[in-house]
Scaffold this motif. Sequence first.
Motif, PDB file in Angstrom:
ATOM      1  N   ARG B  79       0.837  -1.219   0.000  1.00 37.39           N
ATOM      2  CA  ARG B  79       0.000   0.000   0.000  1.00 37.39           C
ATOM      3  C   ARG B  79       0.863   1.256   0.000  1.00 37.39           C
ATOM      4  O   ARG B  79       0.609   2.197  -0.737  1.00 37.39           O
ATOM      5  N   MET B  80       1.889   1.247   0.832  1.00 38.87           N
ATOM      6  CA  MET B  80       2.768   2.418   0.949  1.00 38.87           C
ATOM      7  C   MET B  80       3.467   2.700  -0.386  1.00 38.87           C
ATOM      8  O   MET B  80       3.500   3.848  -0.844  1.00 38.87           O
ATOM      9  N   LEU B  81       3.971   1.637  -1.014  1.00 37.33           N
ATOM     10  CA  LEU B  81       4.681   1.824  -2.277  1.00 37.33           C
ATOM     11  C   LEU B  81       3.725   2.232  -3.397  1.00 37.33           C
ATOM     12  O   LEU B  81       4.073   3.047  -4.257  1.00 37.33           O
ATOM     13  N   GLU B  82       2.523   1.690  -3.362  1.00 38.24           N
ATOM     14  CA  GLU B  82       1.528   2.059  -4.379  1.00 38.24           C
ATOM     15  C   GLU B  82       1.151   3.531  -4.255  1.00 38.24           C
ATOM     16  O   GLU B  82       1.064   4.253  -5.257  1.00 38.24           O
ATOM     17  N   ARG B  83       0.968   3.971  -2.996  1.00 36.32           N
ATOM     18  CA  ARG B  83       0.612   5.376  -2.763  1.00 36.32           C
ATOM     19  C   ARG B  83       1.719   6.294  -3.298  1.00 36.32           C
ATOM     20  O   ARG B  83       1.462   7.262  -4.010  1.00 36.32           O
ATOM     21  N   ALA B  84       2.962   5.934  -2.938  1.00 33.45           N
ATOM     22  CA  ALA B  84       4.101   6.754  -3.373  1.00 33.45           C
ATOM     23  C   ALA B  84       4.214   6.735  -4.899  1.00 33.45           C
ATOM     24  O   ALA B  84       4.529   7.764  -5.524  1.00 33.45           O
ATOM     25  N   HIS B  85       3.932   5.604  -5.490  1.00 37.78           N
ATOM     26  CA  HIS B  85       4.033   5.487  -6.946  1.00 37.78           C
ATOM     27  C   HIS B  85       2.997   6.373  -7.625  1.00 37.78           C
ATOM     28  O   HIS B  85       3.312   7.090  -8.592  1.00 37.78           O
ATOM     29  N   ILE B  86       1.784   6.337  -7.108  1.00 39.73           N
ATOM     30  CA  ILE B  86       0.712   7.133  -7.734  1.00 39.73           C
ATOM     31  C   ILE B  86       1.000   8.630  -7.565  1.00 39.73           C
ATOM     32  O   ILE B  86       0.776   9.419  -8.480  1.00 39.73           O
ATOM     33  N   LEU B  87       1.570   8.971  -6.406  1.00 43.47           N
ATOM     34  CA  LEU B  87       1.950  10.382  -6.206  1.00 43.47           C
ATOM     35  C   LEU B  87       3.024  10.809  -7.201  1.00 43.47           C
ATOM     36  O   LEU B  87       3.096  11.970  -7.594  1.00 43.47           O
ATOM     37  N   ARG B  88       3.886   9.870  -7.579  1.00 39.56           N
ATOM     38  CA  ARG B  88       4.911  10.180  -8.569  1.00 39.56           C
ATOM     39  C   ARG B  88       4.315  10.242  -9.977  1.00 39.56           C
ATOM     40  O   ARG B  88       4.711  11.061 -10.815  1.00 39.56           O
ATOM     41  N   LEU B  89       3.338   9.401 -10.231  1.00 39.00           N
ATOM     42  CA  LEU B  89       2.759   9.289 -11.569  1.00 39.00           C
ATOM     43  C   LEU B  89       1.831  10.468 -11.886  1.00 39.00           C
ATOM     44  O   LEU B  89       1.728  10.908 -13.038  1.00 39.00           O
ATOM     45  N   LEU B  90       1.198  10.955 -10.834  1.00 41.88           N
ATOM     46  CA  LEU B  90       0.179  12.005 -11.013  1.00 41.88           C
ATOM     47  C   LEU B  90       0.729  13.256 -11.725  1.00 41.88           C
ATOM     48  O   LEU B  90       0.117  13.737 -12.689  1.00 41.88           O
ATOM     49  N   PRO B  91       1.894  13.800 -11.287  1.00 44.43           N
ATOM     50  CA  PRO B  91       2.432  14.963 -12.009  1.00 44.43           C
ATOM     51  C   PRO B  91       2.755  14.657 -13.461  1.00 44.43           C
ATOM     52  O   PRO B  91       2.603  15.531 -14.330  1.00 44.43           O
ATOM     53  N   VAL B  92       3.192  13.420 -13.720  1.00 44.06           N
ATOM     54  CA  VAL B  92       3.530  13.050 -15.103  1.00 44.06           C
ATOM     55  C   VAL B  92       2.267  13.132 -15.959  1.00 44.06           C
ATOM     56  O   VAL B  92       2.268  13.713 -17.059  1.00 44.06           O
ATOM     57  N   VAL B  93       1.190  12.572 -15.416  1.00 45.09           N
ATOM     58  CA  VAL B  93      -0.073  12.556 -16.168  1.00 45.09           C
ATOM     59  C   VAL B  93      -0.578  13.993 -16.369  1.00 45.09           C
ATOM     60  O   VAL B  93      -0.921  14.396 -17.498  1.00 45.09           O
ATOM     61  N   THR B  94      -0.580  14.757 -15.282  1.00 46.54           N
ATOM     62  CA  THR B  94      -1.103  16.133 -15.354  1.00 46.54           C
ATOM     63  C   THR B  94      -0.284  16.969 -16.330  1.00 46.54           C
ATOM     64  O   THR B  94      -0.830  17.609 -17.241  1.00 46.54           O
ATOM     65  N   ALA B  95       1.040  16.940 -16.103  1.00 44.62           N
ATOM     66  CA  ALA B  95       1.910  17.761 -16.947  1.00 44.62           C
ATOM     67  C   ALA B  95       1.881  17.264 -18.387  1.00 44.62           C
ATOM     68  O   ALA B  95       1.921  18.067 -19.331  1.00 44.62           O
ATOM     69  N   GLY B  96       1.811  15.964 -18.568  1.00 42.55           N
ATOM     70  CA  GLY B  96       1.774  15.396 -19.919  1.00 42.55           C
ATOM     71  C   GLY B  96       0.537  15.841 -20.653  1.00 42.55           C
ATOM     72  O   GLY B  96       0.614  16.262 -21.823  1.00 42.55           O
ATOM     73  N   LEU B  97      -0.602  15.773 -19.981  1.00 42.28           N
ATOM     74  CA  LEU B  97      -1.851  16.204 -20.621  1.00 42.28           C
ATOM     75  C   LEU B  97      -1.826  17.702 -20.908  1.00 42.28           C
ATOM     76  O   LEU B  97      -2.226  18.153 -21.989  1.00 42.28           O
ATOM     77  N   PHE B  98      -1.337  18.459 -19.909  1.00 42.90           N
ATOM     78  CA  PHE B  98      -1.337  19.919 -20.060  1.00 42.90           C
ATOM     79  C   PHE B  98      -0.392  20.357 -21.176  1.00 42.90           C
ATOM     80  O   PHE B  98      -0.787  21.087 -22.093  1.00 42.90           O
ATOM     81  N   LEU B  99       0.851  19.866 -21.127  1.00 42.34           N
ATOM     82  CA  LEU B  99       1.842  20.281 -22.124  1.00 42.34           C
ATOM     83  C   LEU B  99       1.483  19.744 -23.509  1.00 42.34           C
ATOM     84  O   LEU B  99       1.595  20.444 -24.518  1.00 42.34           O
ATOM     85  N   GLY B 100       1.049  18.490 -23.529  1.00 44.42           N
ATOM     86  CA  GLY B 100       0.647  17.883 -24.814  1.00 44.42           C
ATOM     87  C   GLY B 100      -0.530  18.643 -25.416  1.00 44.42           C
ATOM     88  O   GLY B 100      -0.542  18.949 -26.620  1.00 44.42           O
ATOM     89  N   GLY B 101      -1.514  18.947 -24.546  1.00 42.98           N
ATOM     90  CA  GLY B 101      -2.682  19.692 -25.018  1.00 42.98           C
ATOM     91  C   GLY B 101      -2.290  21.063 -25.527  1.00 42.98           C
ATOM     92  O   GLY B 101      -2.745  21.510 -26.601  1.00 42.98           O
ATOM     93  N   ALA B 102      -1.397  21.726 -24.768  1.00 43.10           N
ATOM     94  CA  ALA B 102      -0.940  23.062 -25.174  1.00 43.10           C
ATOM     95  C   ALA B 102      -0.215  22.982 -26.518  1.00 43.10           C
ATOM     96  O   ALA B 102      -0.409  23.826 -27.396  1.00 43.10           O
ATOM     97  N   ALA B 103       0.603  21.927 -26.666  1.00 39.64           N
ATOM     98  CA  ALA B 103       1.362  21.775 -27.922  1.00 39.64           C
ATOM     99  C   ALA B 103       0.438  21.517 -29.106  1.00 39.64           C
ATOM    100  O   ALA B 103       0.759  21.868 -30.242  1.00 39.64           O
ATOM    101  N   MET B 104      -0.696  20.901 -28.827  1.00 39.97           N
ATOM    102  CA  MET B 104      -1.622  20.623 -29.924  1.00 39.97           C
ATOM    103  C   MET B 104      -2.413  21.861 -30.319  1.00 39.97           C
ATOM    104  O   MET B 104      -2.798  22.027 -31.474  1.00 39.97           O
ATOM    105  N   VAL B 105      -2.663  22.718 -29.328  1.00 43.46           N
ATOM    106  CA  VAL B 105      -3.462  23.919 -29.596  1.00 43.46           C
ATOM    107  C   VAL B 105      -2.589  25.018 -30.194  1.00 43.46           C
ATOM    108  O   VAL B 105      -2.969  25.675 -31.162  1.00 43.46           O
ATOM    109  N   LEU B 106      -1.422  25.208 -29.585  1.00 47.38           N
ATOM    110  CA  LEU B 106      -0.538  26.285 -30.044  1.00 47.38           C
ATOM    111  C   LEU B 106      -0.004  25.973 -31.440  1.00 47.38           C
ATOM    112  O   LEU B 106       0.288  24.820 -31.753  1.00 47.38           O
ATOM    113  N   ARG B 107       0.096  26.978 -32.226  1.00 46.10           N
ATOM    114  CA  ARG B 107       0.631  26.771 -33.576  1.00 46.10           C
ATOM    115  C   ARG B 107       1.850  27.662 -33.767  1.00 46.10           C
ATOM    116  O   ARG B 107       1.760  28.881 -33.721  1.00 46.10           O
TER     117      ARG B 107
END
Lengths: 487, 136
Positions: B79-107
């Motif tokens: 449980r402890m390792l899973e929690r820590a893993h998800i906390l690490r993964l969350l910024p990747v997902v957020t930043a990936g979606l945000f930056l990827g989305g921005a890159a798709m919109v910006l020309r």
Amino acid sequence: MRKDWNIDKILRQGFWRRQREEQDKDSPQGLSGMEPTSAGRGVSEPAFCPEHPLPGRAVAARRRLLLVLCVYGLIFLGLAVRNGRILALVLPLLLYLGLAFFHAPPEIRLHVARSLSSDRVTQGTTVEVRLSITNLGAALEDVLLIDCAPPLPLKKGRMRLHCSLQAGETLEWSYIVDGGRGNYVFRGIHVLASDRLGLFQRWATFDAPERLFVMPEVFNLKRIAIRPQRTRVYSGLIPARLGGPGVEFFGVREYQQGDSVRWINWRATARQQEKWLINEFEQERAADVGLILDTRRRSYRQAGNEVLFEYAVQATAALADRFLSDGNRVGLLLYGDLLSWTFPGYGKIQRERILQSLAQARLGESLYFDEFRHLPTRLFPTHSQVVLITPLLQEDLPMLILLRARGYQLLVISPDPVSFEERYLKKSPEIELAKRFAYLQRVLLLHNLRQAGVRVLDWQTGTPLAQAVHASLGRQPVWFQALGLEV
Amino acid sequence: MFAIFPLVACGLFWLLGLWQGWGWVGTAILLVFILAAAGGLLLNLGPGWMLLGLVAALVAWDLDHLSRRLHGAETETRRMLERAHILRLLPVVTAGLFLGGAAMVLRVRFGFGLALLLGLLLVVGLSRVLGSFAQR
């Protein structure tokens, strides 16, 4: 000559092997668990303990390669079709890779110490293995620890641990094992550190050696009446066939100056003229006892498993304990795939040596030692007591008669393989007939041995050894012997 | 719309792979989803969905590996390792979606030569970074 040279060579090999094992145990490397014996980031095997492979090392490299190839592929595709959105798809993958790289594990610096609740136990006793692991380096956020333990049945706890280790943190870890007779070597631990996303890994192996002896159980036996022709000069419990201070009446002789008047035999003196006769007693001294444990696999083959051998080992341990307790000098020879000779000695240290040797006894096969023909008799002093523990094979008879002819007092403790095997077989007329044949063959063999003057204890393993020994080999009362009822 | 069904089938196959312990299924289906996202963009399908699909496949692939890695670990540690893993993964997902989305919109318009140069720089840079871990 050739035979003697071979035996010398084999004994010497055994001796040097034991010496090397002792040196390995005492080496400074064995005391330190701070410097890894091997370390790396690749997928090569660790320096030792290949039986405990580190899981997932190749997987991490494959995952990393997959992501990198996806990134490259998307870049080339985006450039080829001039589509910026495809290039934008690279960003989440790059972020994933980048974050994993940023948190890649640092160099692994640990201090590992191992302790056992006891390094010497008897069969069936559990042992707690405690490991203390201190992180001397930077924090390791995802660590897999695998103990390179010998194959012992686990009773409680785990031999691998997944955890995270902060800088300076000490982790206490323990598990409980038990196991059969043997000499078990605990080596060290494998450490596999990775980032939380499992893309970058480092591994190291740290020494934390310990040795566990699981000794055979030693049953308490009552006195065993042996009577070798030659005894040692030290006092003991074996009748020495010599007059002197003792308990048992030995004879009468003429009084000499210095003799105690308490021992004057007045009746015998009254019958003599001008002669004083005194009672003389039989001296009791220590003797040389050579134990030979038959470890030839084919001797136990008819029983189909190694349980009968365990009985033989337990009998050897109990006999060694008894003879040493009586003050005798005892040596042990394991005769099987090779010769393992425990040099004769006295007391508790010798008992420990013999038990350690028995802990390591295994069944084996060798063309050279297939029969007792190559038994190195010169290891045992002439006219000494030799005790052979074996289920007995038909071919052993000539050599045992030869031993007896050379003047050895031979005692054979033979766990009965016929009755032992019978317990594991289903009842059927064929089995019954085969059993009768085997039984007759064995009775004839034992009869021939007894005819040759060899004392034989036909041990039905269903009977406790102490009971069997007491009934057949216990010291008979004097009146019993006087009536000619000696067993 | 009909392209959804093969992808759903892929997802179900992944679940079957998880159940059966087939380690290769996750990797194969991640590749399928990445190719599907790239193909969808080539076909001018909704870029947001494509990006979301890729990130979701990445997260599923990562969690699949995590569950394999922690197999057999004690419940508390897991449980402890899973929690820590998800906390690490969350910024990747957020930043990936945000930056990827921005890159798709910006020309941002630049020539093919510059794009090729930037692409090559990225490839060489990434190779050097990964190589440095092996040498460190």
